[in-house]
Design an enzyme around this catalytic site. Structure first.
Site, PDB file in Angstrom:
ATOM      1  N   HIS A 175     -12.055 -23.701 -93.010  1.00  0.00           N
ATOM      2  CA  HIS A 175     -10.794 -23.182 -92.465  1.00  0.00           C
ATOM      3  C   HIS A 175     -10.151 -24.244 -91.703  1.00  0.00           C
ATOM      4  O   HIS A 175     -10.643 -25.422 -91.383  1.00  0.00           O
ATOM      5  CB  HIS A 175     -10.963 -21.815 -91.327  1.00  0.00           C
ATOM      6  CG  HIS A 175     -11.307 -20.619 -92.287  1.00  0.00           C
ATOM      7  ND1 HIS A 175     -11.530 -19.249 -91.445  1.00  0.00           N
ATOM      8  CD2 HIS A 175     -11.545 -20.333 -93.599  1.00  0.00           C
ATOM      9  CE1 HIS A 175     -11.880 -18.603 -92.577  1.00  0.00           C
ATOM     10  NE2 HIS A 175     -11.769 -19.017 -93.846  1.00  0.00           N
TER      11      HIS A 175
ATOM     12  N   GLU B   8      -9.337 -24.622 -88.341  1.00  0.00           N
ATOM     13  CA  GLU B   8     -10.024 -24.977 -87.504  1.00  0.00           C
ATOM     14  C   GLU B   8     -11.058 -26.031 -87.522  1.00  0.00           C
ATOM     15  O   GLU B   8     -11.526 -26.986 -86.682  1.00  0.00           O
ATOM     16  CB  GLU B   8     -10.421 -23.661 -86.531  1.00  0.00           C
ATOM     17  CG  GLU B   8      -9.319 -22.647 -86.203  1.00  0.00           C
ATOM     18  CD  GLU B   8      -9.087 -21.505 -87.090  1.00  0.00           C
ATOM     19  OE1 GLU B   8      -8.791 -20.468 -86.769  1.00  0.00           O
ATOM     20  OE2 GLU B   8      -9.251 -21.777 -88.485  1.00  0.00           O
TER      21      GLU B   8
ATOM     22  N   CYS C 200     -10.628 -16.486 -86.736  1.00  0.00           N
ATOM     23  CA  CYS C 200     -11.700 -15.335 -87.501  1.00  0.00           C
ATOM     24  C   CYS C 200     -12.852 -15.170 -86.618  1.00  0.00           C
ATOM     25  O   CYS C 200     -13.477 -16.295 -86.086  1.00  0.00           O
ATOM     26  CB  CYS C 200     -11.948 -15.528 -88.881  1.00  0.00           C
ATOM     27  SG  CYS C 200     -12.874 -17.188 -89.161  1.00  0.00           S
TER      28      CYS C 200
ATOM     29  N   THR D 277      23.157 -10.738-116.858  1.00  0.00           N
ATOM     30  CA  THR D 277      21.909 -11.438-117.035  1.00  0.00           C
ATOM     31  C   THR D 277      21.756 -12.021-118.494  1.00  0.00           C
ATOM     32  O   THR D 277      20.830 -12.890-118.631  1.00  0.00           O
ATOM     33  CB  THR D 277      20.801 -10.459-116.586  1.00  0.00           C
ATOM     34  OG1 THR D 277      20.560  -9.480-117.506  1.00  0.00           O
ATOM     35  CG2 THR D 277      20.772 -10.317-115.250  1.00  0.00           C
ATOM     36  N   ALA D 278      22.346 -11.453-119.313  1.00  0.00           N
ATOM     37  CA  ALA D 278      22.460 -11.765-120.912  1.00  0.00           C
ATOM     38  C   ALA D 278      23.390 -11.151-121.507  1.00  0.00           C
ATOM     39  O   ALA D 278      24.189 -10.082-121.004  1.00  0.00           O
ATOM     40  CB  ALA D 278      20.807 -11.286-121.277  1.00  0.00           C
TER      41      ALA D 278
ATOM     42  N   TRP E 141      20.390 -20.705-121.545  1.00  0.00           N
ATOM     43  CA  TRP E 141      20.137 -20.409-119.764  1.00  0.00           C
ATOM     44  C   TRP E 141      21.580 -20.360-119.137  1.00  0.00           C
ATOM     45  O   TRP E 141      22.393 -20.803-119.420  1.00  0.00           O
ATOM     46  CB  TRP E 141      19.542 -21.748-119.260  1.00  0.00           C
ATOM     47  CG  TRP E 141      18.521 -22.059-119.969  1.00  0.00           C
ATOM     48  CD1 TRP E 141      17.994 -23.088-120.837  1.00  0.00           C
ATOM     49  CD2 TRP E 141      16.895 -21.511-119.707  1.00  0.00           C
ATOM     50  NE1 TRP E 141      16.798 -23.257-121.181  1.00  0.00           N
ATOM     51  CE2 TRP E 141      16.145 -22.230-120.275  1.00  0.00           C
ATOM     52  CE3 TRP E 141      16.443 -20.425-118.967  1.00  0.00           C
ATOM     53  CZ2 TRP E 141      14.786 -21.823-120.460  1.00  0.00           C
ATOM     54  CZ3 TRP E 141      15.283 -20.180-118.749  1.00  0.00           C
ATOM     55  CH2 TRP E 141      14.160 -20.753-119.737  1.00  0.00           C
TER      56      TRP E 141
ATOM     57  N   THR F  57      10.718  -7.881-121.737  1.00  0.00           N
ATOM     58  CA  THR F  57      11.097  -9.148-121.395  1.00  0.00           C
ATOM     59  C   THR F  57      10.151  -9.979-122.397  1.00  0.00           C
ATOM     60  O   THR F  57      10.514 -10.975-123.002  1.00  0.00           O
ATOM     61  CB  THR F  57      11.168  -9.580-119.942  1.00  0.00           C
ATOM     62  OG1 THR F  57      11.734  -8.676-119.185  1.00  0.00           O
ATOM     63  CG2 THR F  57      10.960 -11.024-119.729  1.00  0.00           C
TER      64      THR F  57
ATOM     65  N   ASP G  97      11.787 -12.488-124.871  1.00  0.00           N
ATOM     66  CA  ASP G  97      11.789 -13.770-124.606  1.00  0.00           C
ATOM     67  C   ASP G  97      10.701 -14.600-125.252  1.00  0.00           C
ATOM     68  O   ASP G  97      10.736 -15.748-125.175  1.00  0.00           O
ATOM     69  CB  ASP G  97      12.326 -13.955-123.006  1.00  0.00           C
ATOM     70  CG  ASP G  97      13.664 -13.560-122.674  1.00  0.00           C
ATOM     71  OD1 ASP G  97      14.410 -13.284-123.502  1.00  0.00           O
ATOM     72  OD2 ASP G  97      13.907 -13.109-121.413  1.00  0.00           O
TER      73      ASP G  97
ATOM     74  N   GLU H 143       9.501 -11.025-112.415  1.00  0.00           N
ATOM     75  CA  GLU H 143      10.646 -11.464-113.284  1.00  0.00           C
ATOM     76  C   GLU H 143      10.618 -10.556-114.517  1.00  0.00           C
ATOM     77  O   GLU H 143       9.966 -10.905-115.322  1.00  0.00           O
ATOM     78  CB  GLU H 143      10.332 -13.033-113.745  1.00  0.00           C
ATOM     79  CG  GLU H 143      10.270 -13.963-112.523  1.00  0.00           C
ATOM     80  CD  GLU H 143      10.276 -15.535-113.105  1.00  0.00           C
ATOM     81  OE1 GLU H 143      10.913 -15.484-114.309  1.00  0.00           O
ATOM     82  OE2 GLU H 143       9.691 -16.121-112.371  1.00  0.00           O
TER      83      GLU H 143
END
Length: 364
Positions: free
Chosen positions: A51, A53, A76, A162-163, A171, A197, A201, A294
């Site tokens: 960690h 520390e 911890c 979006t499309a 794009w 999607t 795609d 997404e």
């Protein structure tokens, strides 16, 4: 003389170096200061390794005795894959420990600071607490709600398209926005998308625009297991696993998907679709802190309706198309009271596009 906030800011900057690598652990940094001088610093790099520390104490050596340790998260106090950091700080003889925030992990949650105080070490908690909370917002979400922090990413025109009607979307936004989106994808523990999607795609859903040491888990919501074993997702299965959330695996395609390397998770709701809140709980149980979604307008709408979105990451192109696919399949609403309210957290230019970061008001 530099104050607590100055040194904690440095510790937070160190912690951010583990932004993409510490999962499922939190991102933590540590700075050790003696007589106004930094004598050691470190950060947590990845789970299973020392960690923050431990790194800072090793760098400080004997100079840690009588020094102040600045840590972005309460040290911890339990044995995991590494020994308790609170005990290491006691053995090193530090005089004071300043923590940015208390650890939300029930295994720690105040016990680390209590152990330090019992050993005679002065403790302070709450220095740059909000900044520390934001850095580990996914870890806090998983510890307190049992589910990851869900950040839903979209890319659209100024008028919310979006499309095109024929599905063409590549794009809408520019290269700079796409690269920035990959940076957010890289910090997530998992990337979520829907079967629509994937079929339209054929994405890989991996991080490509920025260098990374690990790839996030790919999670596909596919109630009827329509996913093709030939999808591009499976080309990277060795370095980026695929989890398919479905309503039933009693279909002929189930075996082919398993043979291709996918793990199937059966989580039906009463409507025969995937139970999205249950999926978030299942991902939380797997140590997923941040989930980067997404997806298309249908899954986007379902995630919003079912209270599964915490934050919107929206890229807006300086373009108007007039008609086409929208961002969210919501409504129709009868009154404005049914709208989804958000608080804008940040707006900035990314190339020619704009990035809007907004948080749903009902999110913690």
């Amino acid at each position: 003389m530099m104050g607590d906030a100055f040194h904690m800011a440095r510790a937070l900057k160190l912690a951010a170096r583990g932004l993409n690598t510490t999962t499922p652990n939190p991102r933590v940094g540590c700075v050790i200061v003696r007589d106004g001088q930094v004598v050691g610093e470190g950060w947590h790099v990845r789970a299973g390794q020392p960690h923050a520390e431990a790194h800072a104490l090793q760098a400080a050596g004997d100079a840690a005795r009588g020094a102040t340790a600045y840590v972005t998260l309460e040290p911890c106090s339990h044995h995991g894959r590494t020994p308790p950091c609170a005990d290491a700080l006691v053995r090193a003889g530090v005089a004071r420990v300043v923590a940015a925030m208390q650890d939300p992990n029930p295994l720690v949650s105040g016990q680390g600071l209590a152990r330090l105080a019992a050993a005679g070490i002065a403790t302070t908690c709450g220095v740059l607490e909000q900044e520390a909370h934001e850095l580990n917002i996914g870890f806090v979400s998983r510890m307190t709600r049992g589910r990851p922090w869900v950040r839903l990413k979209t890319a659209s025109t100024l008028d919310g398209v979006t499309a095109l009607d024929n599905g063409v979307s590549q794009w809408i936004t520019g290269r700079a926005a796409r690269r920035d989106g990959h940076r957010w994808r890289a910090r997530a523990c998992a990337v979520l998308s829907g079967i629509g999607t994937v079929q339209e795609d054929n994405p890989s859903l991996t991080v490509r625009e920025v260098p990374v040491e690990r790839q996030p888990l790919r999670v596909i919501v596919d109630a009827r297991l329509a996913l093709s074993p030939a999808a591009k997702l499976f080309a990277d299965i060795d370095r980026a696993p695929v989890l398919v959330a479905c309503a039933s695996d009693d279909v002929p395609n189930a075996r082919a998907l398993r043979d291709a390397g996918a793990e199937l998770l059966v989580l039906p709701n009463d409507g025969g679709k995937v139970d999205l809140p249950a999926l978030l709980q299942a991902l939380g149980a797997r140590g997923i802190n941040e989930l980067h979604a997404e997806s298309g307008h249908k899954l986007n709408g379902s995630l919003l309706r079912e209270g599964c979105v915490d934050e919107l990451l929206m890229y807006v192109a300086p373009t108007v198309l007039g008609r086409g696919m929208g961002l969210f399949n919501l409504g129709p609403f009868d009154t404005l009271d049914q709208r989804v309210d958000v608080d804008i957290r940040d707006i900035r230019a990314v190339g020619r596009d704009w990035r809007v970061l907004a948080r749903l008001r009902e999110s913690p």
